[in-house]
Design an enzyme around this catalytic site. Sequence first.
Site, PDB file in Angstrom:
ATOM      1  N   CYS A  56      67.333  56.896  75.213  1.00 40.22           N
ATOM      2  CA  CYS A  56      68.774  56.956  74.913  1.00 40.22           C
ATOM      3  C   CYS A  56      69.481  55.727  75.481  1.00 40.22           C
ATOM      4  O   CYS A  56      70.383  55.171  74.861  1.00 40.22           O
ATOM      5  CB  CYS A  56      69.403  58.211  75.515  1.00 40.22           C
ATOM      6  SG  CYS A  56      68.705  59.746  74.867  1.00 40.22           S
TER       7      CYS A  56
ATOM      8  N   CYS B   2      67.680  60.418  79.796  1.00 39.23           N
ATOM      9  CA  CYS B   2      66.730  60.022  78.752  1.00 39.23           C
ATOM     10  C   CYS B   2      66.624  58.499  78.648  1.00 39.23           C
ATOM     11  O   CYS B   2      67.605  57.830  78.331  1.00 39.23           O
ATOM     12  CB  CYS B   2      67.200  60.667  77.441  1.00 39.23           C
ATOM     13  SG  CYS B   2      66.749  59.818  75.951  1.00 39.23           S
TER      14      CYS B   2
END
Length: 98
Positions: free
Chosen positions: A27, A24
């Site tokens: 993230c 991600c």
Amino acid sequence: MKNNFKDIINSETPVLVDFFAEWCGPCKMLAPILKQVKEELGDAVKIVKIDVDKNQPLATKYQVKGVPTLLLFKNGQQVWRQSGVLQKNDIVAIIKSF
């Protein structure tokens, strides 16, 4: 992991849980921000990272649909949650408000 998680969040100190995934992008952007939050607040907060791919039951339990999702716990109770990337000052303000 689950019992351990319960012990971790059952704390007087606010516990910020970062549900993330290796793949991600946002993230990865959040990681250094959380580091700065920890540097600023020190022992006033615990920050725990949970990889959703490795901890699917926990992610399901807290209905984490997207990553990153931040959950704030105090004394075992969830007091706040937000999906997406937040700026350091926003996160610090939220933690201080508890």
